[in-house]
Design a protein around this motif. Structure first.
Motif, short mmCIF file in Angstrom:
data_model
loop_
_atom_site.label_atom_id
_atom_site.label_comp_id
_atom_site.label_asym_id
_atom_site.label_seq_id
_atom_site.Cartn_x
_atom_site.Cartn_y
_atom_site.Cartn_z
N LEU A 147 0.82 -1.21 0.00
CA LEU A 147 0.00 0.00 0.00
C LEU A 147 0.86 1.26 0.00
CD1 LEU A 147 -2.93 -0.92 2.42
CD2 LEU A 147 -2.83 -1.01 -0.08
N THR A 148 2.02 1.19 0.61
CA THR A 148 2.94 2.33 0.56
C THR A 148 3.42 2.57 -0.86
OG1 THR A 148 3.68 1.89 2.83
CG2 THR A 148 5.10 3.28 1.46
N ALA A 149 3.70 1.49 -1.57
CA ALA A 149 4.12 1.63 -2.97
C ALA A 149 3.00 2.19 -3.84
CB ALA A 149 4.56 0.26 -3.51
N LEU A 150 1.75 1.84 -3.53
CA LEU A 150 0.61 2.35 -4.29
C LEU A 150 0.27 3.78 -3.91
CD1 LEU A 150 -1.79 -0.74 -4.17
CD2 LEU A 150 -0.41 0.03 -6.10
N ARG B 68 -1.75 11.53 -8.49
CA ARG B 68 -3.01 11.68 -9.22
C ARG B 68 -3.92 12.69 -8.53
NH1 ARG B 68 -6.06 6.21 -10.48
NH2 ARG B 68 -4.06 5.90 -11.54
N ARG B 69 -3.97 12.64 -7.19
CA ARG B 69 -4.77 13.61 -6.46
C ARG B 69 -4.24 15.02 -6.65
NH1 ARG B 69 -4.92 10.10 -0.87
NH2 ARG B 69 -6.60 8.64 -1.45
N ALA B 70 -2.91 15.15 -6.62
CA ALA B 70 -2.31 16.47 -6.81
C ALA B 70 -2.63 17.03 -8.19
CB ALA B 70 -0.79 16.39 -6.62
N ALA C 299 -5.72 20.70 -11.67
CA ALA C 299 -6.66 20.89 -12.77
C ALA C 299 -7.91 21.62 -12.32
CB ALA C 299 -7.02 19.54 -13.39
N ALA C 300 -8.39 21.28 -11.12
CA ALA C 300 -9.58 21.95 -10.59
C ALA C 300 -9.31 23.42 -10.34
CB ALA C 300 -10.05 21.26 -9.31
N ASP C 301 -8.12 23.73 -9.78
CA ASP C 301 -7.75 25.14 -9.55
C ASP C 301 -7.65 25.90 -10.86
OD1 ASP C 301 -7.70 24.65 -6.87
OD2 ASP C 301 -5.51 24.39 -6.74
#
Length: 297
Positions: free
Chosen positions: A259-262, A269-271, A276-278
């Motif tokens: 899970l750390t690797a993922l 992706r969240r960043a 993109a939203a900003d």
């Protein structure tokens, strides 16, 4: 299935499921309070209860529960009121508990080094019907506390001063967390062992935190991970003839590594999504307004 045809494995699997649920359920509060090693300390103290149970020819599980609760309350009081020498007092409590257990179990007529090893590292074949009954009752208490009082326990674990201002009984809740942790140690000791139970409280929670952002989701995922590794570790130990406690803990660490690797690509992706939203929000603002937004007051 062959594994379900033997009575001792039926008992072991029931105990494994209950351990997988209860250990992360209380462990998440210990992690929030930065007391990840509290379970390890209680495990040392519980050894005195195990030895006393053999010496008095009573149930080691119930006797360990009693001694663990007393030790956990003492630990919490030392944490709350102890000053510069509080760490020394805790060290003496931990080491004294382990030494007392070793001494008492060797003084008893029914105890032996084999009994000691099964409680230290876990043993599938020694889980009895009375152990399962005790584990079920104790696990029910842990689930009721950790789920029923989750909002209050989270508030105390996150910020004691804020919880006190809001009117919560902080001291009583702190003692309840300590008692619940002690009960969890005795629930897990027959499967994982007293020396490794702290890992099962902490590692599934740490693994879940790698990919979750809310307390509720972290709680649920850590319980799922805990149940999965205890069941798979118990089954593996049956077929491969390896120690169940060590197998379960290593599997939990393996899940943490995966899970750390993922977590890294998920964070990227969240960043990108936030960026993109900003950018979209900025594009929707008129040009004249954008220029005025840079003004300082």
């Amino acid at each position: 299935m062959e594994i379900l045809q033997t009575e001792f494995m039926q008992r072991a699997l029931i105990a494994a499921v209950l351990v997988g649920i209860t250990a992360p359920a209380i462990g998440i509060y210990l992690v929030q309070r930065r007391q990840a090693l509290m379970g390890d300390g209680i495990g040392h103290i519980a050894m005195t209860g195990v030895g006393l149970g053999f010496l008095l020819n009573s149930s080691p599980v119930w006797m360990a529960t009693l001694i663990s609760v007393v030790g956990a309350v003492t630990m919490e009081l030392i944490r709350a009121y102890g000053k510069t020498r509080g760490d020394i007092a805790l060290a003496m409590l931990f080491y004294g508990g382990m030494a007392g257990g070793v001494l008492l179990i060797n003084l008893s007529d029914t105890g032996s080094n084999a009994n000691l090893s099964s409680y230290l590292f876990g043993s599938l074949s020694t889980v009895s019907d009375s152990d399962v009954t005790a584990i079920c009752l104790l696990a029910a208490f842990v689930v009721l506390v950790t789920v029923g009082l989750r909002k209050q326990l989270f508030a105390v674990s996150q910020d004691e001063e804020f919880a006190r201002v809001t009117g919560l009984p902080v001291r009583a809740l702190n003692l309840l967390i300590a008692v619940t942790a002690a009960v969890t140690v005795t629930v897990a000791m027959r499967v994982v062992g007293l020396l490794l139970v702290s890992a099962l409280m902490v590692v599934p929670v740490a693994a879940a935190q790698q990919i979750t952002r809310s307390f509720k989701v972290t709680f649920i995922l850590s319980v799922v991970i805990g149940t999965a590794v205890t069941l798979s570790g118990t089954v593996t130990s049956y077929y491969q003839d390896v120690p169940p406690g060590a197998t379960i803990v290593l599997m939990a660490i393996g899940v943490f590594v995966v899970l750390t690797a993922l977590a890294t690509p998920l964070a990227r992706r969240r960043a990108r999504a936030v960026t993109a939203a900003d950018a979209t929000c900025t594009a929707d603002v008129p040009e004249a307004r954008r220029a005025s937004d840079g003004a300082t007051v």
